[in-house]
Design an enzyme around this catalytic site. Sequence first.
Site, PDB file in Angstrom:
ATOM      1  N   SER A  73      -6.762   5.973   3.755  1.00 15.53           N
ATOM      2  CA  SER A  73      -6.776   5.113   2.433  1.00 15.53           C
ATOM      3  C   SER A  73      -7.255   3.461   3.138  1.00 15.53           C
ATOM      4  CB  SER A  73      -5.434   4.992   1.920  1.00 15.53           C
ATOM      5  OG  SER A  73      -5.296   6.106   1.173  1.00 15.53           O
ATOM      6  N   LYS A 113       0.795  -1.217   0.127  1.00 12.00           N
ATOM      7  CA  LYS A 113       0.120   0.048  -0.128  1.00 12.00           C
ATOM      8  C   LYS A 113       0.931   1.070  -0.161  1.00 12.00           C
ATOM      9  CE  LYS A 113      -4.017   2.298   0.391  1.00 12.00           C
ATOM     10  NZ  LYS A 113      -3.396   2.992  -0.821  1.00 12.00           N
ATOM     11  N   GLY A 121      -2.681   8.264  -4.319  1.00 13.96           N
ATOM     12  CA  GLY A 121      -1.997   9.462  -4.909  1.00 13.96           C
ATOM     13  C   GLY A 121      -0.712   9.676  -4.028  1.00 13.96           C
ATOM     14  N   ASP A 122       0.194  10.841  -4.492  1.00 14.58           N
ATOM     15  CA  ASP A 122       1.263  11.294  -3.867  1.00 14.58           C
ATOM     16  C   ASP A 122       1.537  12.669  -4.618  1.00 14.58           C
ATOM     17  OD1 ASP A 122       3.431  10.626  -1.723  1.00 14.58           O
ATOM     18  OD2 ASP A 122       4.364  11.406  -3.487  1.00 14.58           O
ATOM     19  N   GLN A 169       7.163   3.875   4.078  1.00 17.68           N
ATOM     20  CA  GLN A 169       5.969   3.590   3.901  1.00 17.68           C
ATOM     21  C   GLN A 169       5.571   2.188   4.807  1.00 17.68           C
ATOM     22  OE1 GLN A 169       3.718   5.696   1.536  1.00 17.68           O
ATOM     23  NE2 GLN A 169       2.075   5.060   2.893  1.00 17.68           N
ATOM     24  N   LYS A 190       5.457   3.332   8.334  1.00 16.64           N
ATOM     25  CA  LYS A 190       4.572   4.223   8.469  1.00 16.64           C
ATOM     26  C   LYS A 190       3.104   3.449   8.553  1.00 16.64           C
ATOM     27  CE  LYS A 190       4.265   7.436   5.498  1.00 16.64           C
ATOM     28  NZ  LYS A 190       3.867   8.355   4.381  1.00 16.64           N
ATOM     29  N   LYS A 234       5.389   1.751  -3.186  1.00 14.65           N
ATOM     30  CA  LYS A 234       5.166   2.942  -3.585  1.00 14.65           C
ATOM     31  C   LYS A 234       5.500   2.869  -5.148  1.00 14.65           C
ATOM     32  CE  LYS A 234       4.987   7.361  -2.199  1.00 14.65           C
ATOM     33  NZ  LYS A 234       4.069   7.738  -0.944  1.00 14.65           N
ATOM     34  N   THR A 241      -4.195  13.779   5.313  1.00 16.24           N
ATOM     35  CA  THR A 241      -2.724  13.581   5.668  1.00 16.24           C
ATOM     36  C   THR A 241      -2.567  15.071   6.364  1.00 16.24           C
ATOM     37  OG1 THR A 241      -2.230  12.573   3.737  1.00 16.24           O
ATOM     38  CG2 THR A 241      -0.479  13.633   4.766  1.00 16.24           C
TER      39      THR A 241
HETATM   40  P1  NDP Z   1       1.106  17.821  -4.241  1.00 19.92           P
HETATM   41  O1  NDP Z   1       1.735  17.309  -5.747  1.00 19.92           O
HETATM   42  O2  NDP Z   1      -0.198  17.879  -3.863  1.00 19.92           O
HETATM   43  O3  NDP Z   1       1.940  19.337  -3.521  1.00 19.92           O
HETATM   44  C1  NDP Z   1       3.279  19.374  -3.612  1.00 19.92           C
HETATM   45  C2  NDP Z   1       3.500  20.878  -3.265  1.00 19.92           C
HETATM   46  O4  NDP Z   1       4.846  20.764  -2.778  1.00 19.92           O
HETATM   47  C3  NDP Z   1       3.113  21.765  -4.311  1.00 19.92           C
HETATM   48  O5  NDP Z   1       2.443  22.886  -3.530  1.00 19.92           O
HETATM   49  C4  NDP Z   1       4.610  22.093  -4.874  1.00 19.92           C
HETATM   50  O6  NDP Z   1       4.548  23.398  -5.257  1.00 19.92           O
HETATM   51  C5  NDP Z   1       5.309  21.834  -3.482  1.00 19.92           C
HETATM   52  N1  NDP Z   1       6.830  22.036  -3.833  1.00 19.92           N
HETATM   53  C6  NDP Z   1       7.466  20.945  -4.558  1.00 19.92           C
HETATM   54  N2  NDP Z   1       8.789  21.416  -4.397  1.00 19.92           N
HETATM   55  C7  NDP Z   1       8.926  22.385  -3.583  1.00 19.92           C
HETATM   56  C8  NDP Z   1       9.943  22.793  -3.041  1.00 19.92           C
HETATM   57  N3  NDP Z   1      11.251  22.653  -3.359  1.00 19.92           N
HETATM   58  N4  NDP Z   1       9.776  23.913  -2.041  1.00 19.92           N
HETATM   59  C9  NDP Z   1       8.631  24.537  -1.695  1.00 19.92           C
HETATM   60  N5  NDP Z   1       7.437  23.693  -2.447  1.00 19.92           N
HETATM   61  C10 NDP Z   1       7.675  22.702  -3.236  1.00 19.92           C
HETATM   62  O7  NDP Z   1       1.753  16.785  -3.296  1.00 19.92           O
HETATM   63  P2  NDP Z   1       1.171  16.274  -2.034  1.00 19.92           P
HETATM   64  O8  NDP Z   1       0.825  17.390  -1.153  1.00 19.92           O
HETATM   65  O9  NDP Z   1       0.467  14.995  -2.190  1.00 19.92           O
HETATM   66  O10 NDP Z   1       2.708  15.706  -1.314  1.00 19.92           O
HETATM   67  C11 NDP Z   1       3.526  16.591  -0.653  1.00 19.92           C
HETATM   68  C12 NDP Z   1       4.569  15.649   0.484  1.00 19.92           C
HETATM   69  O11 NDP Z   1       3.555  14.789   1.228  1.00 19.92           O
HETATM   70  C13 NDP Z   1       5.165  14.400  -0.506  1.00 19.92           C
HETATM   71  O12 NDP Z   1       6.702  14.438   0.125  1.00 19.92           O
HETATM   72  C14 NDP Z   1       4.662  13.447  -0.281  1.00 19.92           C
HETATM   73  O13 NDP Z   1       5.143  12.123  -0.404  1.00 19.92           O
HETATM   74  C15 NDP Z   1       3.941  13.523   1.124  1.00 19.92           C
HETATM   75  N6  NDP Z   1       2.659  12.773   1.627  1.00 19.92           N
HETATM   76  C16 NDP Z   1       1.584  12.852   0.713  1.00 19.92           C
HETATM   77  C17 NDP Z   1       0.579  12.135   1.225  1.00 19.92           C
HETATM   78  C18 NDP Z   1      -0.724  12.341   0.412  1.00 19.92           C
HETATM   79  O14 NDP Z   1      -1.794  11.551   0.785  1.00 19.92           O
HETATM   80  N7  NDP Z   1      -0.968  13.247  -0.643  1.00 19.92           N
HETATM   81  C19 NDP Z   1       0.408  11.167   2.605  1.00 19.92           C
HETATM   82  C20 NDP Z   1       1.749  11.214   3.208  1.00 19.92           C
HETATM   83  C21 NDP Z   1       2.679  11.926   2.872  1.00 19.92           C
HETATM   84  P3  NDP Z   1       4.281  23.637  -7.123  1.00 19.92           P
HETATM   85  O15 NDP Z   1       2.753  23.224  -7.072  1.00 19.92           O
HETATM   86  O16 NDP Z   1       4.578  24.985  -7.202  1.00 19.92           O
HETATM   87  O17 NDP Z   1       5.178  22.632  -7.798  1.00 19.92           O
HETATM   88  O1  2IT Z   2       3.297   8.733   1.562  1.00 21.40           O
HETATM   89  C1  2IT Z   2       2.010   8.414   1.692  1.00 21.40           C
HETATM   90  O2  2IT Z   2       1.790   7.905   2.938  1.00 21.40           O
HETATM   91  C2  2IT Z   2       0.977   8.538   0.565  1.00 21.40           C
HETATM   92  N1  2IT Z   2       1.309   8.949  -0.553  1.00 21.40           N
HETATM   93  C3  2IT Z   2      -0.194   8.048   0.837  1.00 21.40           C
HETATM   94  C4  2IT Z   2      -0.495   6.571   0.486  1.00 21.40           C
HETATM   95  C5  2IT Z   2      -1.719   5.952   0.422  1.00 21.40           C
HETATM   96  O3  2IT Z   2      -1.907   4.774   0.098  1.00 21.40           O
HETATM   97  O4  2IT Z   2      -2.609   6.609   0.843  1.00 21.40           O
END
Ligand code: NDP
Ligand code: 2IT
Length: 448
Positions: free
Chosen positions: A380, A92, A167-168, A113, A116, A128, A211
Amino acid sequence: MFNSEYLNELFERTKERNNSQPEYLQAVEEFFEAMDFIVCNDPDIEKYAIMERIIEPERIIKFRVTWVDDKGVINVNRGYRVQFNSAIGPYKGGLRFHPSVNESILKFLGFEQTFKNALTGLPLGGGKGGSDFDPRGKSDDEIMRFCQNFMLELYRHIGADTDVPAGDIGVGFREIGFMYGMYRKIVNENTGVLTGKGLTYGGSLVRKEATGYGLCYFVSEMLRVYRNDNFEDKKVIISGCGKVGMHAALKAQELGGKVIAMSDINGYVHDENGLDLNIVKMLTEKAPEFTQKYLEYRPSAVYESNPTKMWGVPCDIALPCATQNELPIEGAKSLVENGCFLVAEGANMPTTIEATKYLQHADILFAPGKAANAGGVAVSGLEMSQNAQHYPWTYAEVDQKLEVIMSDIFKKAYTEARKYTDHRNLVVGANIAGFMRVYRAMLDQGIL
Ligand code: NDP
Ligand code: 2IT
């Protein structure tokens, strides 16, 4: 480097075998530092080669994705799925679409992951995947064609009881929808094989917020337990304004905090009186970059084009929610100098090892991503339960379960931290708590 000779030797071998994979090695190093507290007292870990097995993905799938853009040009990208560990449940973890995606990044993400997911208490293994495809600037049609072609290969490796992607970075409702549609068409089954689905076809309420909300529930527990405190009037800065950052901002504000700075790839905006999150949300929904445009609506805010400079904004709480290694040592020093007392990782491994150590030595409360950002995958898991039951739960039910899971993860990490080292060291606590669950399941299932 480590007190344990076993870990030292294994880490040297791991470096030799993976010398072009810095992110993966960084994640293993951080994990081994925590394991150093337990391997010496448990000879079974070495005897059963648990560390050798747990750092090696069970399977890596790598494939070609061919798609045609709007101009009729044929494009080729790389697709991946790293099926890391299935000892406690189906693989997952999310799918990331970003030009930087490679095997090192996906291995570090799949590895993190695994622990986590174990911390959530749900039956979820670790995985992943993703692609070096860049969704920026692509039309909806191009995104659809890419997603469909990506699924045309991935479908044969996943399944509701085998591997459940989500997603990610770069993958949200739109991409999940296109991929789910293709999966359903090929397999002729509606088993909910992806999570983070739209609400019209089996998605769970609260998944999109999970998240960021979960991160704030975790921080609330830290504030309560370590400081007898809460979010009220705390100045919060957040990097990244995507799915995680935006919802962390909204929940922090709801809990009484003041979000004074947020960033994206083009810079950050700072408003001492608190950002207007309605404007931020409206702008990010229209286009990814919002920081510069924010000034058109709030000219009194300050814009700076280098996002990493945001760590110098005086604050109480910092939530890195963008990407790996976005908080380096210089950023950690700035945070400490400017009064920050709590850092919690919404992103995966946003803080470098050096910066993490600096923050911990400066007595800053620090929450590692594998504990603090587990709310997304937890919901999820709840989406999988609802799909299997063919019965959706209400918003309040899911949100309440999320809150309980996050407070439970905090308790587990805190308890192990207190048992093995300082009760504030949640990095050690979370790694040990996550590991113990996977370890026991691996032992019970024999040498595989
Ligand atoms: P998104 O694609 O929705 O958003 C990423 C954001 O980060 C965007 O605003 C992007 O800006 C910004 N960004 C990227 N690089 C930089 C940088 N160097 N400095 C500042 N801002 C930056 O991704 P998520 O929100 O889904 O994921 C963000 C993080 O959280 C990742 O590390 C992911 O692995 C982690 N995560 C996500 C989960 C989820 O459920 N989605 C769960 C757990 C962890 P711009 O739009 O301008 O590119
Ligand atoms: O980093 C993460 O935990 C995620 N991108 C979410 C993974 C998931 O299966 O919901």
